[in-house]
Design an enzyme around this catalytic site. Structure first.
Site, PDB file in Angstrom:
ATOM      1  CB  ALA A  19      19.915  21.063  18.089  1.00  0.00           C
ATOM      2  CB  ALA A  21      13.534  18.504  22.097  1.00  0.00           C
ATOM      3  CE  LYS A  38      11.947  21.656  23.293  1.00  0.00           C
ATOM      4  NZ  LYS A  38      12.397  23.153  23.547  1.00  0.00           N
ATOM      5  CG  ASP A 135      16.094  30.473  19.518  1.00  0.00           C
ATOM      6  OD1 ASP A 135      16.572  31.091  18.650  1.00  0.00           O
ATOM      7  OD2 ASP A 135      15.952  28.845  19.332  1.00  0.00           O
TER       8      ASP A 135
END
Length: 718
Positions: A19, A21, A38, A135
């Site tokens: 969302a 990168a 990134k 995550d």
């Protein structure tokens, strides 16, 4: 092309996208070294500044082999977008590994243990530095192949990470919904207002879902139609899950929820590892945070698994391979109990062979004395208690092969091909396992029969030695001449003992005949086993299945490529239809070979093995009875010889006295049949005594040999 001051990349080299990168494969401008960059998008800059810099700060203080390294933080030229320059993992993520049809039913045990070791080590480093990831999922665990070909897994994507100690809470919601703790799922996915705060144990829930996914190839909590189709049912499954359950599914629309307390039969993990892993999953997949394990408990239990050694044990009676997880410092008694737990064979009934030789396991010794084993070189367990071999229980791969829809649907055709190819790989693995099981069964039984034949040879040697000495003593003329003097009571006793020795010699002769017959039967069985092993080695069914899988994979790759296209032209569509037909034929042929060439032969081999194992049990029992008879004969012969020796000593003394008196009382007479001189008779009697003592010594020695053999607990056939 895009670049920073030191790195260069092309936007086609996209590795992943989120969302906030995108991640690209890049190169160092000077050295050409591959890295991952990134690049943050515009949405990321709308976040609070402290959130934007949080990932940099977290990564800067982490330094561990199981966490992706941060090399630098740079900016692109004109747009001045922030860029994280990180370690490049060339083998994708754990998710990409699990999405491969080869791993449709989970990872092999060895690879799963690598994942477990790496994830535990990486998470331990996070907790030591007071970081919560928030995550954890297979897509955020990268895979790197080491210099020796080994897999190395590394935690990545710390965009949601933050500093958080064990006793702290947070209220913001991050993560991927299938792996979210139910409390976070309720607010983030269902959008229900609630004031709950979350602790570090939310990472444990995500780890539990990830480990289940890695072990089985599927998510643990699946409503009908999938986790994202019916989110309310998804929430119900996770929150209504009973204690101890590790998975829940809804198999039909509006149907009941079904719970599972074990891993599925399609899982590639051994029963030994499952017994260690399932309690961990049950305690970290706990919706109530108060009941959920803390990280200290999780690290302690997982480290306990990872510190254990695996002893491979093939149960010959069951025709099953077991993985026994024990600590090297455990005693062999603990190992024997662990074998009993998995096989049901009591420790006192366990006998072992290793590479064709007896393996005597002393319970009081350390497990370090057990020889190193492998799946193709296990300890072979022979149970003293006879039982029918049950063999490997498995789910028929045909049940997991879907059919193509008649029309051309590129996405549906790809999904069908992927599932069918996954079932094909499962059939290939099962075929190899069944063939290996047959080989281990035949090899182990052959070794055991060879041990029985060795027992026959030893028993025959002992019998022959006993018969040789009995024959020489019974056939001596001096013993016969003494026995021919019926006027003496002692001589009558000597004759009775001589008759007893003759009877014992007859018993030993019959034992010898019985053992020779047994030896012939075992030789015939050895020949049958060798012939069966040759047939297993000559079987080409695995190669046929492998060929089908390879051809199916080529078509699958084309379907995977086609699904990304908006459509096919007429000719491409006709080719696509032909590929579907060919794919279906290959899947049908694969399953036919598996059933007719692998499963049926395996089941027939179990029936034959059951007969052979019963013959082995009966033969061992028979040889033990023969051994007892031989031992009893030796004992009786020894006693008879000792009694006979004493009688002969008495007789020799009496004869000497009688001859001396006769010589003194009367003049010498010339007899028609001269008797032996007294001195000669005495000498003969003394020699006979010496011979009988030697016989007793040999019989006693034979008896000791038999007793020693019978006391060896792991010596088959004794």
């Amino acid at each position: 092309m895009q670049s920073t001051i030191n790195y260069l990349w092309h936007t086609d080299d996209l590795l992943g996208q989120g969302a906030t990168a995108s991640v690209y494969k890049a190169r160092n401008k000077k050295s050409g070294e591959l890295v991952a960059v990134k690049v943050f998008n515009a949405a990321s800059y709308r976040r609070p500044h402290e959130v934007q810099v949080r990932e940099f700060e977290v990564l800067r203080k982490l330094n561990h082999q199981n966490i992706v390294k941060l090399f630098a933080v740079e900016e692109t030229g004109a747009s001045r977008q922030k860029v994280l320059v990180m370690e490049y993992c060339s083998s994708g993520s754990l998710l990409s590994v699990l999405e491969s049809p080869e791993h449709a039913f989970g990872l092999p045990e060895e690879e799963f243990l690598v994942v477990l070791r790496c994830v535990v080590a990486g998470m331990n480093h996070l907790r030591e530095n007071g970081v919560v990831h928030r995550d954890i999922k297979p897509g955020n665990i990268m895979r790197l192949v080491g210099s020796q070909g080994q897999s190395i897994y590394k935690l990545t994507d710390f965009g949601a990470a933050r500093d958080l100690e064990d006793d702290e809470k947070f209220v913001s919601v991050y993560g991927t919904e299938e792996y979210l703790h139910p409390d976070m799922y309720e607010r983030a996915v269902l959008r229900k207002p609630q004031q709950k705060a979350f602790g570090v144990t939310v990472d444990l829930w995500s780890i539990g879902v990830t480990l289940y996914h890695a072990a089985t190839g599927n998510l643990p909590f699946v409503p009908f139609g999938g986790p994202r189709r019916n989110k309310e049912i998804m929430y119900r499954i996770t929150t209504e899950k009973p204690a101890g359950a590790i998975a829940g599914t809804q198999k039909r629309e509006n149907g009941p929820l079904e719970w599972s307390y074990t891993l599925p039969s399609t899982c590639q993990l051994s029963l030994g590892l499952q017994n260690q892993l399932v309690p961990i999953l049950a305690n970290i997949l706990e919706v109530e945070q108060a009941k959920c394990w803390c990280f200290d408990q999780f690290f302690a239990e997982t480290s306990d698994i990872l510190q254990r050694v695996i002893v491979h044990v093939f149960s010959l009676s069951q025709a099953l391979l077991h993985h026994v997880y024990i600590h090297a410092h455990n005693t062999i008694a603990i190992f024997l109990d662990a074998v009993h737990e998995q096989t049901g064979v009591e420790p006192q009934h366990q006998e072992y062979l290793f590479e064709g030789h007896l393996c005597v396991l002393e319970p009081s010794l350390s497990a370090q004395h057990i020889a190193p084993t492998s799946a193709i070189s296990p300890l072979t367990l022979f149970s003293k208690a006879s039982e029918n071999p049950k063999g490997l229980a498995f789910r028929d791969p045909a049940l997991d092969v879907p059919k193509f829809v008649p029309k051309v649907d590129l996405q549906a055709d790809y999904s069908t091909a992927k599932s069918a190819l996954g079932a094909g790989h499962q059939a290939l693995r099962l075929a190899r396992t069944l063939q290996t099981g047959q080989e281990l069964t035949l090899r182990g039984l052959y070794w055991f029969v060879e041990m029985l034949q060795s027992t026959c040879r030893r028993t025959l040697d002992i019998i022959q030695m006993a018969l040789l000495f009995l024959g020489s003593s019974l056939g001596t003329e001096r013993c016969s001449s003494v026995a021919g003097a019926p006027e003496l009571q002692e001589v009558k006793k000597a004759a009775e003992l001589r008759s007893k020795l003759q009877t014992l010699a007859g018993v030993l002769s019959r034992c010898s005949h019985s053992v020779r017959e047994t030896q012939l039967r075992m030789s015939s069985l050895s020949a049958e086993l060798l012939e069966s092993r040759a047939q297993v080695h000559a079987d080409r069914s695995i190669q046929e299945i492998q060929c089908c899988v390879d051809k199916m994979f080529v078509i699958y790759k084309q379907f995977k490529k086609s699904r990304l296209r908006p459509g096919l032209n007429y000719n491409e569509e006709q080719i696509h239809k032909l590929d579907k037909v060919n794919f279906s034929h290959l899947a049908k042929k694969l399953l036919q070979v598996f059933q007719e060439e692998c499963v049926q032969k395996y089941q027939a081999s179990l029936v034959t093995h059951g007969k052979w194992i019963r013959v082995a049990h009966e033969t061992r029992t028979h040889l033990r009875l023969v051994g007892c008879s031989v031992s009893a004969c030796n004992t009786e012969a020894q006693g008879a010889q000792e009694s006979l020796s004493k009688i002969l000593d008495v007789l020799s003394g009496q004869l000497l006295q009688d001859q001396t008196k006769k010589v003194q009382a009367s003049p010498p007479l010339t007899a028609a049949y001269p008797s032996p001189e007294p001195e000669d008779l005495i000498v003969h009697m003394q020699e006979l005594c010496e011979n009988m003592k030697l016989l007793a010594f040999d019989l006693l020695d034979n008896n000791r040999i038999i007793e020693r053999l019978s006391r060896i607990p792991s010596a088959p056939g004794i």
